[in-house]
Design a protein around this motif. Sequence first.
Motif, short mmCIF file in Angstrom:
data_model
loop_
_atom_site.label_atom_id
_atom_site.label_comp_id
_atom_site.label_asym_id
_atom_site.label_seq_id
_atom_site.Cartn_x
_atom_site.Cartn_y
_atom_site.Cartn_z
N PRO A 1 0.90 -1.43 0.15
CA PRO A 1 -0.03 0.00 -0.03
C PRO A 1 0.88 1.20 0.04
O PRO A 1 1.82 1.38 0.42
CB PRO A 1 -0.77 -0.07 1.44
N GLU B 1 1.72 4.86 1.49
CA GLU B 1 2.08 5.39 2.76
C GLU B 1 1.99 6.80 2.75
O GLU B 1 2.27 7.61 1.74
CB GLU B 1 3.45 4.93 3.48
N LYS C 1 -7.37 7.10 3.42
CA LYS C 1 -7.63 5.53 3.79
C LYS C 1 -8.72 4.96 2.92
O LYS C 1 -8.33 3.86 2.63
CB LYS C 1 -7.81 5.71 5.30
N GLN D 1 -7.34 3.23 -0.32
CA GLN D 1 -6.41 2.20 -0.31
C GLN D 1 -6.49 1.19 -1.60
O GLN D 1 -5.67 0.80 -2.10
CB GLN D 1 -5.87 1.93 0.89
N ARG E 1 6.05 4.50 -3.29
CA ARG E 1 4.70 4.27 -2.28
C ARG E 1 4.93 5.47 -1.38
O ARG E 1 3.82 5.30 -0.43
CB ARG E 1 4.85 2.97 -1.61
N TYR F 1 -3.71 14.97 -0.52
CA TYR F 1 -3.65 14.32 0.73
C TYR F 1 -3.13 15.30 1.77
O TYR F 1 -3.22 14.89 2.83
CB TYR F 1 -2.68 12.96 0.57
#
Length: 401
Positions: A15, A17, A23, A26, A215, A320
């Motif tokens: 996933p 980070e 969330k 994901q 990631r 984000y």
Amino acid sequence: MVRFIHAADLHFDRPFEGLSALKEYQAFFLEYNQQMVQTLVDVALEEAVDFLVLAGDTFHQNRPTLKMQRLFFEQMDRLAQRNIPVYLCFGNHDYYDPTRYWFDFPKNVHLFTSEEVATMMGETAEHERYAISAFSYCHPWIRTTKASEFPPRMAVDVHIGMYHGEVGVSGQYAPFQVADLQTKGYDYWALGHIHVPTKLASQPPICYPGTPLGRNKKEDKIAGIQLVTIHPQQAPIIEQISVAGIHWLTGQLSLAGCSSKKNVLDRLLSEPIHSRPCFLQLELFDTDDLPSDWLSPVEKQELLAYVNQRQGEQTTQWLYDVTVVKEAQQDQGSPLLLDFAEWQLLYQTYQEPTVFHQTVEELWTQPVLSQLFQTTSFQKKVLVNVQRRIYEEFDVKEEGE
């Protein structure tokens, strides 16, 4: 001439980070894993390479999901249709256990399945003969060096060593010394384990290609694969190629003329900041017409959730984080001291030690530090103190513990 792709550390089902505000998406982001491998195969087909080497940690865990196995094998089948072989060894994350796989590996995928070094032979369409020597992890750690087990160069046109491990005299992950690899006389060493593209030596090239898909924010700057061309009596040509379908970008947005939260929301939703797919950190300027407390921490999270929900899963721009930048901050540039978010970023990147050290070393690009403290000894002391601070602040443990 022999041409091949060297890739490592795909971490196919890992996933992303640092996306606490995203969330709920994901599972959707895992599609970028599939896109990365598909693009990697596209490059292999377009370049008509002789073969592909995957130097460990193809999967993020040694129990990859059924879905991710199927998606990966489908892409390997595309190479099989063009008679392009794949040579794959297993790393410390995806250490080999045959009972964990729901499907047979495609016949063009040649596996190194033992912790003992083995050598596979092949021949290109132009009849160049090559050898590939490698080992795999069958446990999460290999605490002894494997370099001494590699055979000397064989009587072939090209001999490649594939090694998933770390430089050093000791360590958890098959530690090795560069000089020990050089004595084998190989034409190229395809390394894996470190997520930063790194050439440890040029004669012969001993290279980490890095991870193909970042990631987290720091990895994204250096993600890719390597296209290697070896000509007789010439130095190998190595080309770094990006195969990531999404990147981590920073954008700026002026809020001049915005005097209410509704104005801010309308401005945020008005148009994309970047045209290409990205995880976006947005810096907000010109906020003098807004109240000083217009964006509380709770409201910030609500704002991120709302903007991403409005944009929907068809968006190419995932917000984000937003930060409010005051005029004084713009004049001063980056702050000298780390804030809590930056400590969190260091915590995330510490999972890969080389990336961690690169992150901290970037502090020395700041003018004040570079002028006042230019000694290597001082820098080392700061690195140690930062590492200790992370241990205390986040209870960080070494990988595998």
